[in-house]
Scaffold this motif. Structure first.
Motif, mmCIF file in Angstrom:
data_model
loop_
_atom_site.group_PDB
_atom_site.id
_atom_site.type_symbol
_atom_site.label_atom_id
_atom_site.label_comp_id
_atom_site.label_asym_id
_atom_site.label_seq_id
_atom_site.Cartn_x
_atom_site.Cartn_y
_atom_site.Cartn_z
ATOM 1 N N ASP A 105 0.827 -1.105 0.159
ATOM 2 C CA ASP A 105 0.053 0.056 0.076
ATOM 3 C C ASP A 105 0.823 1.433 0.034
ATOM 4 O O ASP A 105 0.370 2.217 -0.344
ATOM 5 C CB ASP A 105 -0.760 0.030 1.029
ATOM 6 N N ALA A 106 1.950 1.049 0.507
ATOM 7 C CA ALA A 106 2.993 2.390 0.577
ATOM 8 C C ALA A 106 3.371 2.857 -0.891
ATOM 9 O O ALA A 106 3.622 3.883 -1.060
ATOM 10 C CB ALA A 106 3.938 1.883 1.134
ATOM 11 N N ASP A 107 3.342 1.786 -1.805
ATOM 12 C CA ASP A 107 3.889 2.287 -3.368
ATOM 13 C C ASP A 107 2.760 2.952 -4.131
ATOM 14 O O ASP A 107 1.960 2.107 -4.425
ATOM 15 C CB ASP A 107 4.286 0.849 -3.524
ATOM 16 N N LEU A 108 2.803 4.230 -4.201
ATOM 17 C CA LEU A 108 1.721 4.797 -4.969
ATOM 18 C C LEU A 108 1.902 4.967 -6.525
ATOM 19 O O LEU A 108 1.117 5.668 -7.353
ATOM 20 C CB LEU A 108 1.598 6.289 -4.357
ATOM 21 N N SER A 109 2.946 4.326 -7.126
ATOM 22 C CA SER A 109 3.376 4.425 -8.191
ATOM 23 C C SER A 109 2.368 3.473 -9.059
ATOM 24 O O SER A 109 1.804 2.662 -8.637
ATOM 25 C CB SER A 109 4.844 3.734 -8.623
ATOM 26 N N PHE A 110 2.000 3.737 -10.538
ATOM 27 C CA PHE A 110 1.141 3.362 -11.057
ATOM 28 C C PHE A 110 2.188 2.491 -12.367
ATOM 29 O O PHE A 110 2.959 3.153 -12.805
ATOM 30 C CB PHE A 110 0.175 4.264 -11.971
ATOM 31 N N PRO A 111 1.857 1.242 -12.633
ATOM 32 C CA PRO A 111 0.606 0.550 -12.479
ATOM 33 C C PRO A 111 0.304 -0.046 -11.276
ATOM 34 O O PRO A 111 -0.778 -0.528 -10.814
ATOM 35 C CB PRO A 111 0.372 -0.244 -13.877
ATOM 36 N N HIS A 112 1.302 -0.134 -10.282
ATOM 37 C CA HIS A 112 1.102 -1.059 -9.132
ATOM 38 C C HIS A 112 -0.045 -0.792 -8.188
ATOM 39 O O HIS A 112 -0.923 -1.556 -8.302
ATOM 40 C CB HIS A 112 2.382 -1.031 -8.429
ATOM 41 N N VAL A 113 -0.148 0.339 -7.956
ATOM 42 C CA VAL A 113 -1.215 0.730 -7.202
ATOM 43 C C VAL A 113 -2.760 0.693 -7.704
ATOM 44 O O VAL A 113 -3.814 0.882 -7.188
ATOM 45 C CB VAL A 113 -1.194 2.193 -6.544
ATOM 46 N N ALA A 114 -2.854 0.860 -9.055
ATOM 47 C CA ALA A 114 -3.947 0.709 -9.610
ATOM 48 C C ALA A 114 -5.096 -0.421 -9.143
ATOM 49 O O ALA A 114 -6.169 -0.405 -9.045
ATOM 50 C CB ALA A 114 -3.833 0.649 -11.192
ATOM 51 N N ASP A 115 -4.420 -1.748 -8.738
ATOM 52 C CA ASP A 115 -5.167 -2.508 -8.164
ATOM 53 C C ASP A 115 -5.330 -2.612 -6.908
ATOM 54 O O ASP A 115 -5.689 -3.559 -6.301
ATOM 55 C CB ASP A 115 -4.262 -3.952 -8.646
ATOM 56 N N ALA A 116 -5.040 -1.592 -6.208
ATOM 57 C CA ALA A 116 -4.961 -1.880 -4.672
ATOM 58 C C ALA A 116 -6.460 -1.915 -4.258
ATOM 59 O O ALA A 116 -6.798 -2.380 -3.052
ATOM 60 C CB ALA A 116 -4.654 -0.129 -4.270
ATOM 61 N N PHE A 117 -7.674 -1.360 -5.025
ATOM 62 C CA PHE A 117 -8.828 -1.711 -4.724
ATOM 63 C C PHE A 117 -9.619 -2.714 -5.586
ATOM 64 O O PHE A 117 -11.002 -2.954 -5.603
ATOM 65 C CB PHE A 117 -9.535 -0.357 -4.900
ATOM 66 N N SER A 118 -9.105 -3.222 -6.350
ATOM 67 C CA SER A 118 -9.597 -4.173 -7.357
ATOM 68 C C SER A 118 -10.348 -5.211 -6.664
ATOM 69 O O SER A 118 -11.381 -5.570 -6.954
ATOM 70 C CB SER A 118 -8.603 -4.774 -8.400
ATOM 71 N N CYS A 119 -9.958 -5.891 -5.521
ATOM 72 C CA CYS A 119 -10.566 -6.871 -4.809
ATOM 73 C C CYS A 119 -11.950 -6.402 -4.138
ATOM 74 O O CYS A 119 -13.237 -6.932 -4.365
ATOM 75 C CB CYS A 119 -9.765 -7.322 -3.720
ATOM 76 N N ALA A 120 -11.727 -5.183 -3.785
ATOM 77 C CA ALA A 120 -13.202 -4.684 -3.142
ATOM 78 C C ALA A 120 -13.991 -4.343 -4.220
ATOM 79 O O ALA A 120 -15.144 -4.177 -4.034
ATOM 80 C CB ALA A 120 -12.635 -3.347 -2.400
ATOM 81 N N LEU A 121 -13.542 -3.657 -5.371
ATOM 82 C CA LEU A 121 -14.299 -3.279 -6.472
ATOM 83 C C LEU A 121 -14.655 -4.707 -7.230
ATOM 84 O O LEU A 121 -15.997 -4.580 -7.817
ATOM 85 C CB LEU A 121 -13.657 -2.473 -7.563
ATOM 86 N N GLY A 122 -14.248 -5.677 -7.248
ATOM 87 C CA GLY A 122 -14.793 -7.113 -7.852
ATOM 88 C C GLY A 122 -14.247 -7.068 -9.472
ATOM 89 O O GLY A 122 -14.483 -8.210 -9.804
ATOM 90 N N VAL A 123 -13.191 -6.206 -9.747
ATOM 91 C CA VAL A 123 -12.944 -6.318 -11.240
ATOM 92 C C VAL A 123 -11.383 -6.010 -11.294
ATOM 93 O O VAL A 123 -10.982 -4.990 -10.358
ATOM 94 C CB VAL A 123 -13.687 -5.308 -12.255
ATOM 95 N N PRO A 124 -10.628 -6.120 -12.132
ATOM 96 C CA PRO A 124 -9.278 -5.730 -12.453
ATOM 97 C C PRO A 124 -9.325 -4.113 -12.678
ATOM 98 O O PRO A 124 -10.486 -3.573 -13.516
ATOM 99 C CB PRO A 124 -8.560 -6.601 -13.657
ATOM 100 N N VAL A 125 -8.269 -3.503 -12.372
ATOM 101 C CA VAL A 125 -8.179 -2.177 -12.821
ATOM 102 C C VAL A 125 -6.958 -1.924 -13.602
ATOM 103 O O VAL A 125 -5.715 -2.071 -12.962
ATOM 104 C CB VAL A 125 -8.111 -1.220 -11.542
ATOM 105 N N SER A 126 -6.945 -1.525 -14.668
ATOM 106 C CA SER A 126 -5.834 -1.320 -15.563
ATOM 107 C C SER A 126 -5.831 -0.395 -16.606
ATOM 108 O O SER A 126 -7.167 -0.078 -16.951
ATOM 109 C CB SER A 126 -5.181 -2.549 -16.118
ATOM 110 N N GLN A 127 -4.945 0.036 -17.269
ATOM 111 C CA GLN A 127 -4.816 0.922 -18.130
ATOM 112 C C GLN A 127 -5.395 0.487 -19.491
ATOM 113 O O GLN A 127 -6.171 1.163 -20.111
ATOM 114 C CB GLN A 127 -3.636 1.753 -18.450
ATOM 115 N N ASP A 128 -5.171 -0.669 -19.771
ATOM 116 C CA ASP A 128 -5.809 -1.337 -20.920
ATOM 117 C C ASP A 128 -7.406 -1.751 -20.620
ATOM 118 O O ASP A 128 -8.057 -1.341 -21.912
ATOM 119 C CB ASP A 128 -4.997 -2.696 -21.355
ATOM 120 N N GLN A 129 -7.882 -2.247 -19.701
ATOM 121 C CA GLN A 129 -8.991 -2.833 -19.255
ATOM 122 C C GLN A 129 -10.049 -1.718 -18.913
ATOM 123 O O GLN A 129 -11.553 -1.795 -19.409
ATOM 124 C CB GLN A 129 -9.037 -3.947 -18.580
#
Length: 291
Positions: A105-129
């Motif tokens: 969670d300490a790493d705020l760099s993208f694309p790493h942090v884009a997935d920080a809430f993906s489990c809570a959201l229920g879908v992947p989060v990425s620049q492509d998708q």
């Protein structure tokens, strides 16, 4: 270094690690034709305030954290003793799965942090998708992070790892953090505004998203980077920033577009790429004394 310049540098926890995302995630690139989920509308190109860091939505309309917050607890006060108790309890979790999650969670760099809430959201989060959602997260990171700096620069509060002469979960960030005020927590402000924004994108996931927003900020306790009162103040600033965003038409358009992307990902059966069971287990480990 001025607070604004330092804020921009700290919005991405390791600027060197953003070079890959900066080169592949230029302002126009979220609308790449290669995206697997079509964006409902074309977003305007967004300038970068530093390599890999997009300009926010609010510009000069950021909330004034110095006006919104009381002074941080004074050393020796009952409130500071509470901060100390939580700090010492949180350090008992170093080396556990909760510590590993806090380090992530300490790493705020993208694309790493884009997935920080993906489990809570229920879908992947990425620049492509989900390009519009990805851009929404990048821009609100900037607004939430910069909104903390009026108070940070005024109070210049000492961080717990400096106070106790210890380390953090992100040793490479410590030199910069030593000169960056602890109150309020920028990471917490960012995590909490993401939780609020994502509940607007996917209201049916509100409970999970808000719980993740809370845990994202509390990771800063485990990292030894913030006091509990910093965390609580960070949520306040995020809430103020979120309130200001509600009258921003560009933000509202991006929320609507991101919501459509999430619906498309659900319809296509896409699931998070991270290990959600491991994340849940780590976040279930309690931090003693947290309010």
């Amino acid at each position: 270094m001025s607070g604004l310049a330092l804020a921009a540098s700290l919005l991405v926890s390791a600027c060197a690690s953003t070079s890959e995302s900066a080169s592949s995630a230029s302002p126009a690139s979220p609308m790449s034709p290669a995206a697997t989920v079509s964006s409902p509308a074309t977003a305007e190109a967004v300038p970068e305030i530093r390599p890999g860091v997009l300009a926010g939505y609010l510009g000069r309309e950021l909330p004034d954290s110095l006006k919104l917050l009381p002074a941080p607890p004074k050393e020796g006060s009952a409130a500071f003793r509470q901060d100390q108790a939580v700090s010492r309890a949180s350090q008992k979790l170093r080396g556990t799965a909760r510590d590993s999650q806090a380090t992530s969670d300490a790493d705020l760099s993208f694309p790493h942090v884009a997935d920080a809430f993906s489990c809570a959201l229920g879908v992947p989060v990425s620049q492509d998708q989900s390009p519009r959602l990805y851009q929404l997260l990048r821009r609100t990171l900037t607004d939430a992070g910069l909104s903390t700096y009026a108070a940070k620069d005024h109070y210049k509060r000492t961080r717990p790892f400096v106070f106790y002469k210890e380390g953090t979960c992100a040793p490479n960030d410590e030199a910069a953090l030593r000169n960056d005020g602890s109150y309020p927590s920028g990471h917490t402000s960012i995590g909490w505004i993401w939780a609020l924004v994502l509940t607007q994108v996917a209201p049916d996931r509100a409970d999970a998203l808000l719980a993740r927003g809370r845990s994202f900020g509390e990771s800063r306790l485990v990292c030894n980077a913030h006091w509990q009162s910093d965390i609580l103040a960070g949520r306040t600033i995020a809430s103020g920033t979120y309130a200001k965003l509600q009258s921003n038409t560009t933000f509202q358009a991006d929320v609507a577009a991101a919501s459509q992307e999430v619906q498309s990902l659900r319809a296509s059966g896409k699931t998070p790429s991270v290990n959600c069971s491991a994340e849940a287990a780590a976040l279930a480990i309690p931090i003693e004394g947290v309010l």
